[in-house]
Design a protein around this motif. Sequence first.
Motif, PDB file in Angstrom:
ATOM      1  N   ILE A  95      46.937  64.851  58.813  1.00  0.00           N
ATOM      2  CA  ILE A  95      46.390  63.865  57.885  1.00  0.00           C
ATOM      3  C   ILE A  95      45.677  62.793  58.718  1.00  0.00           C
ATOM      4  O   ILE A  95      46.270  62.221  59.626  1.00  0.00           O
ATOM      5  CB  ILE A  95      47.507  63.203  57.043  1.00  0.00           C
ATOM      6  N   ASN A  96      44.403  62.537  58.388  1.00  0.00           N
ATOM      7  CA  ASN A  96      43.662  61.529  59.148  1.00  0.00           C
ATOM      8  C   ASN A  96      44.041  60.121  58.695  1.00  0.00           C
ATOM      9  O   ASN A  96      44.756  59.958  57.700  1.00  0.00           O
ATOM     10  CB  ASN A  96      42.155  61.787  59.084  1.00  0.00           C
ATOM     11  N   PRO A  97      43.579  59.086  59.411  1.00  0.00           N
ATOM     12  CA  PRO A  97      43.956  57.706  59.055  1.00  0.00           C
ATOM     13  C   PRO A  97      43.547  57.290  57.642  1.00  0.00           C
ATOM     14  O   PRO A  97      44.119  56.353  57.089  1.00  0.00           O
ATOM     15  CB  PRO A  97      43.231  56.859  60.106  1.00  0.00           C
ATOM     16  N   LYS A  98      42.587  57.994  57.036  1.00  0.00           N
ATOM     17  CA  LYS A  98      42.164  57.686  55.667  1.00  0.00           C
ATOM     18  C   LYS A  98      42.981  58.440  54.622  1.00  0.00           C
ATOM     19  O   LYS A  98      42.736  58.321  53.431  1.00  0.00           O
ATOM     20  CB  LYS A  98      40.679  58.002  55.497  1.00  0.00           C
ATOM     21  N   GLY A  99      43.950  59.237  55.073  1.00  0.00           N
ATOM     22  CA  GLY A  99      44.824  59.961  54.145  1.00  0.00           C
ATOM     23  C   GLY A  99      44.316  61.328  53.731  1.00  0.00           C
ATOM     24  O   GLY A  99      44.894  61.961  52.855  1.00  0.00           O
TER      25      GLY A  99
END
Length: 111
Positions: A25-29
């Motif tokens: 999961i990237n920092p933006k969700g």
Amino acid sequence: MSKSNEMIRMASKKGYTINKAGEIINPKGKIVKGSVGKFKNSTYKTFGISHNGISRPILVHRFVAYKKFGEAALEAECIIHLNHNSLDNRPENIDIGTYRDIYIAIIKNIC
């Protein structure tokens, strides 16, 4: 410190994480698609991040192990997929150990 371990730490610091299905999961969700590649004799999922103009693939199972076990995962001899499916990166399927552990598990399944 290896570049691979450095990138794993950097991905974690940037806010990348994992879900119960073992997806990144990237920092933006958002779920990171990544890719699948052959490394040595197995097929593994990878994803990449950029840092200081350098992009390097990160093996998903190694990142999952880092999120589950912390620094011990980076010091471990190897990461083990408990069900022997190298594409199954669920945290419950990932463990750390030695190549001897893998050898013993293979012998037990054969005998």
